[in-house]
Design a protein around this motif. Structure first.
Motif, PDB file in Angstrom:
ATOM      1  N   HIS A 147       0.794  -1.227   0.000  1.00  0.00           N
ATOM      2  CA  HIS A 147       0.000   0.000   0.000  1.00  0.00           C
ATOM      3  C   HIS A 147       0.833   1.287   0.000  1.00  0.00           C
ATOM      4  O   HIS A 147       0.383   2.336   0.451  1.00  0.00           O
ATOM      5  CB  HIS A 147      -0.986  -0.012   1.174  1.00  0.00           C
ATOM      6  CG  HIS A 147      -0.323   0.042   2.510  1.00  0.00           C
ATOM      7  ND1 HIS A 147      -0.063   1.241   3.128  1.00  0.00           N
ATOM      8  CD2 HIS A 147       0.148  -0.926   3.318  1.00  0.00           C
ATOM      9  CE1 HIS A 147       0.542   0.993   4.280  1.00  0.00           C
ATOM     10  NE2 HIS A 147       0.679  -0.310   4.416  1.00  0.00           N
ATOM     11  N   SER A 148       2.073   1.219  -0.516  1.00  0.00           N
ATOM     12  CA  SER A 148       2.829   2.474  -0.604  1.00  0.00           C
ATOM     13  C   SER A 148       2.223   3.339  -1.720  1.00  0.00           C
ATOM     14  O   SER A 148       1.653   2.811  -2.688  1.00  0.00           O
ATOM     15  CB  SER A 148       4.312   2.207  -0.863  1.00  0.00           C
ATOM     16  OG  SER A 148       4.485   1.609  -2.116  1.00  0.00           O
ATOM     17  N   ASP A 149       2.348   4.657  -1.559  1.00  0.00           N
ATOM     18  CA  ASP A 149       1.634   5.599  -2.434  1.00  0.00           C
ATOM     19  C   ASP A 149       1.802   5.327  -3.929  1.00  0.00           C
ATOM     20  O   ASP A 149       0.828   5.251  -4.667  1.00  0.00           O
ATOM     21  CB  ASP A 149       2.090   7.041  -2.133  1.00  0.00           C
ATOM     22  CG  ASP A 149       1.452   7.571  -0.846  1.00  0.00           C
ATOM     23  OD1 ASP A 149       0.625   6.851  -0.256  1.00  0.00           O
ATOM     24  OD2 ASP A 149       1.788   8.699  -0.441  1.00  0.00           O
ATOM     25  N   SER A 150       3.048   5.181  -4.361  1.00  0.00           N
ATOM     26  CA  SER A 150       3.276   5.131  -5.816  1.00  0.00           C
ATOM     27  C   SER A 150       2.753   3.833  -6.433  1.00  0.00           C
ATOM     28  O   SER A 150       2.662   3.707  -7.651  1.00  0.00           O
ATOM     29  CB  SER A 150       4.756   5.306  -6.129  1.00  0.00           C
ATOM     30  OG  SER A 150       5.475   4.168  -5.752  1.00  0.00           O
ATOM     31  N   LEU A 152      -0.223   2.286  -5.357  1.00  0.00           N
ATOM     32  CA  LEU A 152      -1.685   2.139  -5.263  1.00  0.00           C
ATOM     33  C   LEU A 152      -2.340   2.707  -6.519  1.00  0.00           C
ATOM     34  O   LEU A 152      -3.117   3.652  -6.479  1.00  0.00           O
ATOM     35  CB  LEU A 152      -2.211   2.840  -4.014  1.00  0.00           C
ATOM     36  CG  LEU A 152      -2.124   1.995  -2.738  1.00  0.00           C
ATOM     37  CD1 LEU A 152      -2.707   2.744  -1.556  1.00  0.00           C
ATOM     38  CD2 LEU A 152      -2.840   0.654  -2.894  1.00  0.00           C
ATOM     39  N   ASP A 166      -7.372   2.839  -6.941  1.00  0.00           N
ATOM     40  CA  ASP A 166      -6.564   4.057  -6.834  1.00  0.00           C
ATOM     41  C   ASP A 166      -7.048   4.712  -5.548  1.00  0.00           C
ATOM     42  O   ASP A 166      -8.217   5.052  -5.431  1.00  0.00           O
ATOM     43  CB  ASP A 166      -6.818   4.987  -8.010  1.00  0.00           C
ATOM     44  CG  ASP A 166      -6.653   4.267  -9.348  1.00  0.00           C
ATOM     45  OD1 ASP A 166      -5.512   3.989  -9.716  1.00  0.00           O
ATOM     46  OD2 ASP A 166      -7.683   3.974  -9.986  1.00  0.00           O
ATOM     47  N   SER A 167      -6.159   4.898  -4.592  1.00  0.00           N
ATOM     48  CA  SER A 167      -6.611   5.332  -3.270  1.00  0.00           C
ATOM     49  C   SER A 167      -6.745   6.848  -3.148  1.00  0.00           C
ATOM     50  O   SER A 167      -5.933   7.596  -3.716  1.00  0.00           O
ATOM     51  CB  SER A 167      -5.608   4.839  -2.230  1.00  0.00           C
ATOM     52  OG  SER A 167      -5.931   5.347  -0.966  1.00  0.00           O
ATOM     53  N   GLY A 169      -6.179  10.157  -0.982  1.00  0.00           N
ATOM     54  CA  GLY A 169      -5.080  10.498  -0.082  1.00  0.00           C
ATOM     55  C   GLY A 169      -3.711  10.342  -0.702  1.00  0.00           C
ATOM     56  O   GLY A 169      -2.704  10.605  -0.051  1.00  0.00           O
ATOM     57  N   VAL A 170      -3.673   9.885  -1.958  1.00  0.00           N
ATOM     58  CA  VAL A 170      -2.374   9.767  -2.642  1.00  0.00           C
ATOM     59  C   VAL A 170      -2.258  10.938  -3.622  1.00  0.00           C
ATOM     60  O   VAL A 170      -3.045  11.026  -4.572  1.00  0.00           O
ATOM     61  CB  VAL A 170      -2.271   8.425  -3.412  1.00  0.00           C
ATOM     62  CG1 VAL A 170      -0.974   8.370  -4.200  1.00  0.00           C
ATOM     63  CG2 VAL A 170      -2.371   7.247  -2.455  1.00  0.00           C
ATOM     64  N   ASP A 174       2.563  11.783  -6.721  1.00  0.00           N
ATOM     65  CA  ASP A 174       3.199  10.538  -6.263  1.00  0.00           C
ATOM     66  C   ASP A 174       2.961   9.367  -7.202  1.00  0.00           C
ATOM     67  O   ASP A 174       3.615   8.336  -7.082  1.00  0.00           O
ATOM     68  CB  ASP A 174       2.685  10.152  -4.865  1.00  0.00           C
ATOM     69  CG  ASP A 174       3.256  11.061  -3.788  1.00  0.00           C
ATOM     70  OD1 ASP A 174       3.893  12.071  -4.152  1.00  0.00           O
ATOM     71  OD2 ASP A 174       3.070  10.766  -2.602  1.00  0.00           O
ATOM     72  N   THR A 175       1.973   9.496  -8.082  1.00  0.00           N
ATOM     73  CA  THR A 175       1.692   8.370  -8.987  1.00  0.00           C
ATOM     74  C   THR A 175       1.972   8.722 -10.447  1.00  0.00           C
ATOM     75  O   THR A 175       1.778   7.894 -11.331  1.00  0.00           O
ATOM     76  CB  THR A 175       0.220   7.916  -8.858  1.00  0.00           C
ATOM     77  OG1 THR A 175      -0.633   9.029  -9.108  1.00  0.00           O
ATOM     78  CG2 THR A 175      -0.079   7.349  -7.489  1.00  0.00           C
TER      79      THR A 175
END
Ligand code: PLP
Length: 427
Positions: A147-150, A152, A166-167, A169-170, A174-175
Protein backbone atom coordinates in the motif's frame (compact mmCIF):
# COMPACT_ATOMS: atom_id res chain seq x y z
CA UNK A 1 -23.14 -22.22 13.17
CA UNK A 2 -23.00 -19.86 16.15
CA UNK A 3 -21.39 -16.47 15.57
CA UNK A 4 -22.56 -14.50 18.62
CA UNK A 5 -19.12 -13.79 19.99
CA UNK A 6 -17.67 -12.76 16.61
CA UNK A 7 -20.62 -10.38 16.17
CA UNK A 8 -20.07 -8.87 19.61
CA UNK A 9 -16.38 -8.41 18.99
CA UNK A 10 -17.04 -6.87 15.59
CA UNK A 11 -19.41 -4.29 17.10
CA UNK A 12 -16.81 -3.44 19.74
CA UNK A 13 -14.03 -3.33 17.16
CA UNK A 14 -15.90 -0.83 14.99
CA UNK A 15 -15.78 1.74 17.79
CA UNK A 16 -12.01 2.14 17.87
CA UNK A 17 -10.72 0.48 14.69
CA UNK A 18 -11.61 1.73 11.16
CA UNK A 19 -14.24 -0.66 9.82
CA UNK A 20 -13.48 -2.89 12.81
CA UNK A 21 -10.44 -4.45 11.17
CA UNK A 22 -6.75 -3.81 10.72
CA UNK A 23 -6.72 -4.81 7.05
CA UNK A 24 -9.78 -4.18 4.86
CA UNK A 25 -10.49 -7.62 3.34
CA UNK A 26 -10.88 -9.08 6.83
CA UNK A 27 -14.18 -7.20 7.20
CA UNK A 28 -15.92 -9.78 4.93
CA UNK A 29 -17.80 -6.96 3.17
CA UNK A 30 -17.35 -8.46 -0.28
CA UNK A 31 -19.11 -11.61 0.90
CA UNK A 32 -21.79 -9.93 3.02
CA UNK A 33 -20.90 -11.78 6.20
CA UNK A 34 -19.77 -10.95 9.72
CA UNK A 35 -16.02 -11.40 9.99
CA UNK A 36 -14.90 -14.31 12.11
CA UNK A 37 -12.67 -13.31 15.00
CA UNK A 38 -10.08 -16.03 15.36
CA UNK A 39 -8.63 -17.37 18.57
CA UNK A 40 -6.24 -20.17 17.79
CA UNK A 41 -4.95 -22.35 15.01
CA UNK A 42 -3.06 -25.60 14.66
CA UNK A 43 -2.10 -27.54 11.54
CA UNK A 44 -4.76 -26.95 8.86
CA UNK A 45 -7.44 -25.89 11.37
CA UNK A 46 -8.38 -22.47 12.70
CA UNK A 47 -10.83 -21.86 15.55
CA UNK A 48 -12.96 -18.76 16.00
CA UNK A 49 -14.17 -16.93 19.10
CA UNK A 50 -17.40 -18.99 19.16
CA UNK A 51 -15.44 -22.23 19.13
CA UNK A 52 -16.18 -23.06 15.47
CA UNK A 53 -13.42 -24.97 13.74
CA UNK A 54 -12.58 -24.44 10.06
CA UNK A 55 -10.25 -26.07 7.57
CA UNK A 56 -8.19 -23.03 6.72
CA UNK A 57 -7.34 -22.13 3.11
CA UNK A 58 -6.42 -18.53 3.89
CA UNK A 59 -3.32 -19.57 5.85
CA UNK A 60 -2.80 -15.96 6.99
CA UNK A 61 -2.76 -14.96 3.28
CA UNK A 62 0.26 -17.05 2.47
CA UNK A 63 2.82 -17.33 5.27
CA UNK A 64 1.35 -20.59 6.56
CA UNK A 65 2.94 -23.01 4.09
CA UNK A 66 3.66 -25.43 6.95
CA UNK A 67 0.22 -24.96 8.46
CA UNK A 68 -0.34 -23.25 11.80
CA UNK A 69 1.88 -23.48 14.87
CA UNK A 70 4.46 -25.91 13.53
CA UNK A 71 6.03 -27.33 16.72
CA UNK A 72 9.64 -26.81 15.61
CA UNK A 73 9.02 -23.18 14.67
CA UNK A 74 7.08 -22.47 17.87
CA UNK A 75 9.78 -24.01 20.06
CA UNK A 76 12.56 -21.93 18.50
CA UNK A 77 10.47 -18.76 18.63
CA UNK A 78 9.74 -19.30 22.32
CA UNK A 79 13.41 -19.91 23.07
CA UNK A 80 14.25 -16.74 21.17
CA UNK A 81 11.70 -14.70 23.15
CA UNK A 82 13.45 -15.72 26.35
CA UNK A 83 16.56 -13.98 25.06
CA UNK A 84 14.90 -10.64 24.45
CA UNK A 85 12.38 -9.36 21.94
CA UNK A 86 14.37 -6.71 20.12
CA UNK A 87 17.84 -5.20 20.29
CA UNK A 88 17.99 -2.66 17.47
CA UNK A 89 21.46 -4.01 16.81
CA UNK A 90 22.78 -6.63 14.39
CA UNK A 91 22.42 -10.32 15.27
CA UNK A 92 23.79 -13.56 13.84
CA UNK A 93 20.26 -14.60 12.89
CA UNK A 94 20.06 -11.80 10.32
CA UNK A 95 23.27 -13.09 8.77
CA UNK A 96 21.93 -16.65 8.71
CA UNK A 97 18.67 -15.55 7.11
CA UNK A 98 20.45 -13.46 4.46
CA UNK A 99 22.70 -16.44 3.70
CA UNK A 100 19.70 -18.77 3.43
CA UNK A 101 17.83 -16.38 1.15
CA UNK A 102 20.82 -16.09 -1.13
CA UNK A 103 21.36 -19.87 -1.16
CA UNK A 104 17.71 -20.58 -2.06
CA UNK A 105 17.22 -17.61 -4.40
CA UNK A 106 20.67 -17.01 -5.92
CA UNK A 107 19.63 -13.80 -7.74
CA UNK A 108 19.33 -12.23 -4.26
CA UNK A 109 23.07 -11.98 -3.76
CA UNK A 110 22.57 -9.26 -1.19
CA UNK A 111 19.33 -8.61 0.67
CA UNK A 112 17.95 -6.26 3.28
CA UNK A 113 15.31 -7.25 5.83
CA UNK A 114 12.30 -5.04 6.51
CA UNK A 115 9.05 -5.69 8.36
CA UNK A 116 6.43 -6.20 5.64
CA UNK A 117 5.92 -6.87 1.95
CA UNK A 118 4.84 -3.28 1.46
CA UNK A 119 8.12 -2.01 2.84
CA UNK A 120 10.09 -4.48 0.75
CA UNK A 121 8.49 -3.31 -2.48
CA UNK A 122 8.65 0.38 -1.60
CA UNK A 123 12.36 0.04 -0.86
CA UNK A 124 13.02 -2.05 -3.98
CA UNK A 125 11.50 0.68 -6.14
CA UNK A 126 13.67 3.29 -4.42
CA UNK A 127 16.75 1.13 -5.02
CA UNK A 128 15.84 0.72 -8.71
CA UNK A 129 15.38 4.46 -9.10
CA UNK A 130 18.61 5.20 -7.28
CA UNK A 131 20.55 2.69 -9.37
CA UNK A 132 19.21 3.73 -12.77
CA UNK A 133 18.81 7.45 -12.10
CA UNK A 134 15.34 7.19 -13.67
CA UNK A 135 11.93 7.87 -12.13
CA UNK A 136 9.29 5.91 -14.03
CA UNK A 137 8.14 2.43 -13.17
CA UNK A 138 5.81 0.03 -14.97
CA UNK A 139 3.31 -2.04 -13.04
CA UNK A 140 0.42 -4.23 -14.20
CA UNK A 141 -3.27 -3.62 -13.76
CA UNK A 142 -4.63 -5.91 -11.05
CA UNK A 143 -1.24 -6.65 -9.50
CA UNK A 144 -0.86 -5.65 -5.87
CA UNK A 145 2.44 -4.60 -4.40
CA UNK A 146 1.43 -3.33 -0.97
CA UNK A 147 0.00 0.00 0.00
CA UNK A 148 2.83 2.47 -0.60
CA UNK A 149 1.63 5.60 -2.43
CA UNK A 150 3.28 5.13 -5.82
CA UNK A 151 1.95 1.57 -6.15
CA UNK A 152 -1.68 2.14 -5.26
CA UNK A 153 -2.50 2.51 -8.92
CA UNK A 154 -4.90 0.05 -10.54
CA UNK A 155 -4.06 -2.25 -7.66
CA UNK A 156 -5.44 -5.70 -6.90
CA UNK A 157 -6.19 -7.51 -3.62
CA UNK A 158 -8.17 -5.57 -1.00
CA UNK A 159 -7.93 -2.41 -3.11
CA UNK A 160 -9.83 -4.19 -5.88
CA UNK A 161 -12.24 -5.90 -3.48
CA UNK A 162 -13.18 -2.59 -1.91
CA UNK A 163 -13.35 -0.88 -5.34
CA UNK A 164 -10.55 1.58 -4.58
CA UNK A 165 -7.70 0.42 -6.85
CA UNK A 166 -6.56 4.06 -6.83
CA UNK A 167 -6.61 5.33 -3.27
CA UNK A 168 -7.80 8.66 -1.97
CA UNK A 169 -5.08 10.50 -0.08
CA UNK A 170 -2.37 9.77 -2.64
CA UNK A 171 -1.19 12.97 -4.32
CA UNK A 172 -1.23 12.85 -8.13
CA UNK A 173 2.43 13.79 -8.08
CA UNK A 174 3.20 10.54 -6.26
CA UNK A 175 1.69 8.37 -8.99
CA UNK A 176 2.61 10.35 -12.09
CA UNK A 177 5.67 8.14 -12.60
CA UNK A 178 3.70 4.90 -12.30
CA UNK A 179 2.83 3.55 -15.75
CA UNK A 180 0.28 0.78 -16.03
CA UNK A 181 0.44 -2.12 -18.49
CA UNK A 182 -1.83 -5.13 -18.93
CA UNK A 183 -0.77 -8.49 -17.51
CA UNK A 184 0.08 -11.05 -20.24
CA UNK A 185 -0.03 -8.29 -22.88
CA UNK A 186 3.42 -7.75 -24.37
CA UNK A 187 2.23 -4.96 -26.69
CA UNK A 188 1.04 -2.84 -23.78
CA UNK A 189 4.52 -3.05 -22.26
CA UNK A 190 6.27 -2.39 -25.55
CA UNK A 191 4.13 0.72 -26.05
CA UNK A 192 5.16 2.15 -22.67
CA UNK A 193 8.83 1.57 -23.46
CA UNK A 194 8.40 3.21 -26.89
CA UNK A 195 6.71 6.25 -25.34
CA UNK A 196 9.11 6.65 -22.40
CA UNK A 197 12.56 6.16 -23.87
CA UNK A 198 15.36 6.01 -21.27
CA UNK A 199 12.96 6.98 -18.49
CA UNK A 200 11.82 3.64 -17.08
CA UNK A 201 13.71 2.58 -13.97
CA UNK A 202 11.98 -0.77 -13.56
CA UNK A 203 9.16 -3.09 -14.43
CA UNK A 204 7.60 -4.63 -11.34
CA UNK A 205 5.48 -7.73 -11.70
CA UNK A 206 4.00 -10.53 -9.65
CA UNK A 207 5.49 -13.33 -11.77
CA UNK A 208 2.33 -15.27 -11.02
CA UNK A 209 -0.41 -12.73 -10.37
CA UNK A 210 -2.27 -13.66 -7.20
CA UNK A 211 -4.11 -10.50 -6.25
CA UNK A 212 -6.83 -10.39 -8.90
CA UNK A 213 -7.56 -13.98 -8.09
CA UNK A 214 -4.88 -16.27 -9.46
CA UNK A 215 -3.69 -15.47 -13.00
CA UNK A 216 -0.83 -17.40 -14.56
CA UNK A 217 1.77 -15.87 -16.86
CA UNK A 218 1.36 -17.07 -20.41
CA UNK A 219 4.25 -18.71 -22.19
CA UNK A 220 6.90 -16.17 -23.10
CA UNK A 221 5.46 -13.27 -21.09
CA UNK A 222 8.04 -13.27 -18.29
CA UNK A 223 10.84 -13.94 -20.79
CA UNK A 224 9.66 -10.93 -22.76
CA UNK A 225 9.78 -8.74 -19.62
CA UNK A 226 13.32 -9.96 -18.97
CA UNK A 227 14.41 -9.08 -22.49
CA UNK A 228 12.76 -5.70 -22.85
CA UNK A 229 14.05 -4.45 -19.49
CA UNK A 230 17.56 -5.60 -20.34
CA UNK A 231 17.44 -3.99 -23.77
CA UNK A 232 16.38 -0.64 -22.30
CA UNK A 233 18.70 -0.49 -19.30
CA UNK A 234 15.74 -0.91 -16.91
CA UNK A 235 15.54 -3.34 -14.00
CA UNK A 236 13.15 -6.24 -13.67
CA UNK A 237 11.62 -6.58 -10.20
CA UNK A 238 9.86 -9.81 -9.32
CA UNK A 239 7.46 -9.24 -6.46
CA UNK A 240 7.62 -12.69 -4.91
CA UNK A 241 5.89 -11.76 -1.66
CA UNK A 242 3.39 -14.55 -2.40
CA UNK A 243 5.34 -16.84 -4.75
CA UNK A 244 8.66 -16.78 -2.88
CA UNK A 245 9.31 -20.22 -1.29
CA UNK A 246 5.77 -21.19 -2.34
CA UNK A 247 5.96 -22.12 -6.02
CA UNK A 248 9.27 -23.77 -5.35
CA UNK A 249 12.10 -23.33 -2.89
CA UNK A 250 13.55 -20.76 -5.27
CA UNK A 251 10.18 -19.12 -5.92
CA UNK A 252 8.66 -18.26 -9.29
CA UNK A 253 12.06 -17.33 -10.71
CA UNK A 254 13.27 -20.90 -10.21
CA UNK A 255 9.96 -22.32 -11.47
CA UNK A 256 10.16 -20.31 -14.69
CA UNK A 257 13.95 -20.10 -14.84
CA UNK A 258 14.14 -16.32 -15.15
CA UNK A 259 16.55 -14.16 -13.21
CA UNK A 260 15.19 -10.77 -12.13
CA UNK A 261 17.44 -7.93 -11.04
CA UNK A 262 15.62 -7.37 -7.74
CA UNK A 263 13.27 -9.64 -5.81
CA UNK A 264 10.89 -8.75 -3.02
CA UNK A 265 9.80 -11.23 -0.37
CA UNK A 266 7.32 -11.30 2.50
CA UNK A 267 4.94 -13.82 4.07
CA UNK A 268 6.79 -17.20 4.13
CA UNK A 269 10.20 -15.58 4.67
CA UNK A 270 8.95 -14.53 8.12
CA UNK A 271 7.38 -17.90 8.93
CA UNK A 272 4.29 -16.14 10.33
CA UNK A 273 6.10 -13.19 11.89
CA UNK A 274 6.41 -9.73 10.29
CA UNK A 275 9.31 -9.83 7.83
CA UNK A 276 9.81 -8.58 4.33
CA UNK A 277 13.01 -8.60 2.31
CA UNK A 278 14.32 -7.11 -0.88
CA UNK A 279 17.52 -8.00 -2.63
CA UNK A 280 19.32 -8.55 -5.87
CA UNK A 281 22.60 -8.07 -7.64
CA UNK A 282 25.41 -6.82 -5.44
CA UNK A 283 26.04 -3.73 -7.57
CA UNK A 284 22.39 -2.68 -7.17
CA UNK A 285 22.23 -3.36 -3.45
CA UNK A 286 25.46 -1.42 -2.96
CA UNK A 287 23.30 1.64 -3.54
CA UNK A 288 21.60 1.06 -0.18
CA UNK A 289 22.61 3.05 2.88
CA UNK A 290 25.12 2.90 4.61
CA UNK A 291 27.06 1.64 1.53
CA UNK A 292 25.33 3.98 -0.89
CA UNK A 293 23.07 7.00 -1.22
CA UNK A 294 19.64 5.26 -1.19
CA UNK A 295 18.29 5.64 2.34
CA UNK A 296 16.23 2.92 3.97
CA UNK A 297 16.01 1.88 7.63
CA UNK A 298 13.78 0.27 10.28
CA UNK A 299 13.65 0.13 14.09
CA UNK A 300 12.44 -3.48 14.14
CA UNK A 301 14.14 -4.64 10.93
CA UNK A 302 15.81 -8.01 11.38
CA UNK A 303 13.97 -8.58 14.65
CA UNK A 304 15.48 -11.63 16.40
CA UNK A 305 12.18 -13.40 17.08
CA UNK A 306 10.90 -12.86 13.55
CA UNK A 307 14.15 -13.97 11.93
CA UNK A 308 14.04 -17.12 14.06
CA UNK A 309 10.61 -18.02 12.67
CA UNK A 310 11.85 -17.30 9.14
CA UNK A 311 15.02 -19.37 9.45
CA UNK A 312 13.19 -22.36 10.92
CA UNK A 313 10.50 -22.25 8.26
CA UNK A 314 12.98 -22.04 5.39
CA UNK A 315 15.08 -24.85 6.88
CA UNK A 316 12.05 -27.12 7.17
CA UNK A 317 11.18 -26.43 3.53
CA UNK A 318 14.78 -26.96 2.45
CA UNK A 319 15.05 -30.29 4.25
CA UNK A 320 11.85 -31.70 2.73
CA UNK A 321 12.57 -31.94 -1.01
CA UNK A 322 9.21 -33.62 -1.78
CA UNK A 323 7.10 -30.92 -0.13
CA UNK A 324 6.35 -28.97 -3.31
CA UNK A 325 5.23 -32.09 -5.18
CA UNK A 326 2.87 -32.98 -2.31
CA UNK A 327 1.47 -29.44 -2.19
CA UNK A 328 0.87 -29.50 -5.93
CA UNK A 329 -0.90 -32.87 -5.80
CA UNK A 330 -3.28 -31.75 -3.05
CA UNK A 331 -4.07 -28.53 -4.82
CA UNK A 332 -4.60 -30.24 -8.16
CA UNK A 333 -7.11 -32.52 -6.49
CA UNK A 334 -9.07 -29.49 -5.25
CA UNK A 335 -8.88 -27.83 -8.67
CA UNK A 336 -10.02 -30.97 -10.52
CA UNK A 337 -12.97 -31.43 -8.16
CA UNK A 338 -14.08 -27.82 -8.64
CA UNK A 339 -13.73 -28.05 -12.44
CA UNK A 340 -15.76 -31.25 -12.49
CA UNK A 341 -18.59 -29.79 -10.38
CA UNK A 342 -18.70 -26.36 -11.97
CA UNK A 343 -18.43 -27.58 -15.55
CA UNK A 344 -18.59 -24.78 -18.06
CA UNK A 345 -19.70 -22.16 -15.56
CA UNK A 346 -16.44 -21.51 -13.78
CA UNK A 347 -12.78 -21.04 -14.53
CA UNK A 348 -10.32 -22.65 -12.14
CA UNK A 349 -6.73 -21.40 -12.21
CA UNK A 350 -4.11 -23.35 -10.30
CA UNK A 351 -0.36 -23.59 -9.97
CA UNK A 352 1.59 -25.26 -7.17
CA UNK A 353 -0.30 -24.64 -3.94
CA UNK A 354 -2.22 -21.62 -5.24
CA UNK A 355 -5.69 -21.76 -6.70
CA UNK A 356 -8.71 -19.59 -7.57
CA UNK A 357 -12.23 -20.32 -8.69
CA UNK A 358 -13.71 -17.62 -10.96
CA UNK A 359 -17.42 -17.54 -11.67
CA UNK A 360 -17.16 -16.87 -15.36
CA UNK A 361 -17.21 -18.92 -18.54
CA UNK A 362 -14.23 -16.94 -19.82
CA UNK A 363 -10.63 -18.07 -19.55
CA UNK A 364 -9.15 -15.77 -16.89
CA UNK A 365 -5.79 -14.50 -18.19
CA UNK A 366 -5.69 -10.83 -17.17
CA UNK A 367 -7.51 -8.15 -15.19
CA UNK A 368 -10.26 -7.69 -17.74
CA UNK A 369 -11.23 -11.35 -17.74
CA UNK A 370 -10.80 -11.65 -13.94
CA UNK A 371 -13.41 -9.00 -13.31
CA UNK A 372 -15.98 -10.82 -15.44
CA UNK A 373 -16.32 -13.17 -12.48
CA UNK A 374 -19.72 -12.99 -10.81
CA UNK A 375 -18.78 -11.82 -7.31
CA UNK A 376 -22.29 -12.48 -5.99
CA UNK A 377 -21.83 -16.13 -6.86
CA UNK A 378 -18.44 -16.08 -5.20
CA UNK A 379 -20.08 -14.68 -2.05
CA UNK A 380 -22.65 -17.52 -2.11
CA UNK A 381 -19.90 -20.08 -2.64
CA UNK A 382 -17.90 -18.59 0.23
CA UNK A 383 -20.93 -18.54 2.54
CA UNK A 384 -21.87 -22.16 1.78
CA UNK A 385 -18.36 -23.30 2.63
CA UNK A 386 -17.95 -21.09 5.71
CA UNK A 387 -21.16 -22.44 7.20
CA UNK A 388 -19.78 -25.95 6.79
CA UNK A 389 -16.37 -25.29 8.29
CA UNK A 390 -14.30 -24.42 5.25
CA UNK A 391 -12.57 -21.05 5.38
CA UNK A 392 -11.52 -19.60 2.02
CA UNK A 393 -10.60 -16.01 1.16
CA UNK A 394 -13.51 -13.61 1.78
CA UNK A 395 -12.99 -12.07 -1.65
CA UNK A 396 -12.93 -13.20 -5.26
CA UNK A 397 -9.72 -11.29 -5.87
CA UNK A 398 -7.45 -13.37 -3.68
CA UNK A 399 -6.24 -16.96 -3.91
CA UNK A 400 -6.54 -20.14 -1.89
CA UNK A 401 -3.39 -21.23 -0.09
CA UNK A 402 -2.77 -24.92 0.52
CA UNK A 403 -0.32 -25.96 3.23
CA UNK A 404 1.75 -28.98 4.07
CA UNK A 405 -0.54 -29.51 7.06
CA UNK A 406 -3.66 -30.05 4.95
CA UNK A 407 -4.49 -33.72 5.42
CA UNK A 408 -5.74 -35.98 2.64
CA UNK A 409 -8.93 -36.39 4.63
CA UNK A 410 -9.51 -32.65 4.84
CA UNK A 411 -8.76 -32.21 1.16
CA UNK A 412 -11.33 -34.92 0.34
CA UNK A 413 -13.87 -33.24 2.61
CA UNK A 414 -13.23 -29.90 0.93
CA UNK A 415 -13.58 -31.42 -2.56
CA UNK A 416 -16.96 -32.84 -1.58
CA UNK A 417 -18.26 -29.63 0.01
CA UNK A 418 -16.92 -27.41 -2.76
CA UNK A 419 -18.70 -29.68 -5.26
CA UNK A 420 -21.94 -29.35 -3.31
CA UNK A 421 -21.49 -25.58 -3.03
CA UNK A 422 -21.04 -25.26 -6.79
CA UNK A 423 -24.04 -27.48 -7.50
CA UNK A 424 -26.15 -25.35 -5.15
CA UNK A 425 -25.51 -22.20 -7.21
CA UNK A 426 -27.96 -20.86 -9.69
CA UNK A 427 -25.78 -20.54 -12.81
N1 PLP B 1 3.24 -7.83 -2.78
C1 PLP B 1 2.39 -8.82 -2.98
C2 PLP B 1 2.48 -9.64 -4.23
C3 PLP B 1 1.41 -9.12 -2.02
O1 PLP B 1 0.54 -10.11 -2.23
C4 PLP B 1 1.36 -8.33 -0.84
C5 PLP B 1 0.35 -8.61 0.18
O2 PLP B 1 -0.52 -9.42 0.06
C6 PLP B 1 2.29 -7.30 -0.68
C7 PLP B 1 3.22 -7.07 -1.66
C8 PLP B 1 2.28 -6.48 0.56
O3 PLP B 1 2.71 -7.22 1.65
P1 PLP B 1 2.29 -6.82 3.15
O4 PLP B 1 0.83 -7.05 3.25
O5 PLP B 1 3.12 -7.73 3.99
O6 PLP B 1 2.66 -5.40 3.32
Amino acid sequence: MKDTRSKELYERAKVHIPGGVNSPVRAFRAVNRTPRFMESAKGDRIIDADGNEYIDYVCSWGPGILGHAHPQVIKKVMDSCENGLTFGAPTEKEVILAELISELIPSMEVSRLVSSGTEAVMSAIRAARGFTGRDKIVKFRGCYHGHSDSLLVKAGSGALTTSVPDSAGVPKDDTKNTLVAEYNDKDSVQKLFDENKDQIAAVIVEPVAANMGLVLPEEGFLEFLREITKDHGSLLIFDEVITGFRLSLGGAQQYYNIKPDITTLGKIVGGGMPIGAYGGRREIMQMISPDGPVYQAGTLSGNPVATTAGIETLNILKNDPQIYERLEQKTRKLADAAREAGKGHICVNQIGSLMSVFFTDQKVRDFESAVTSNTEQYADYFGYLLDRGIYIAPSQFETMFISNAHTEEDIEKTCKLAGEALCSLDF
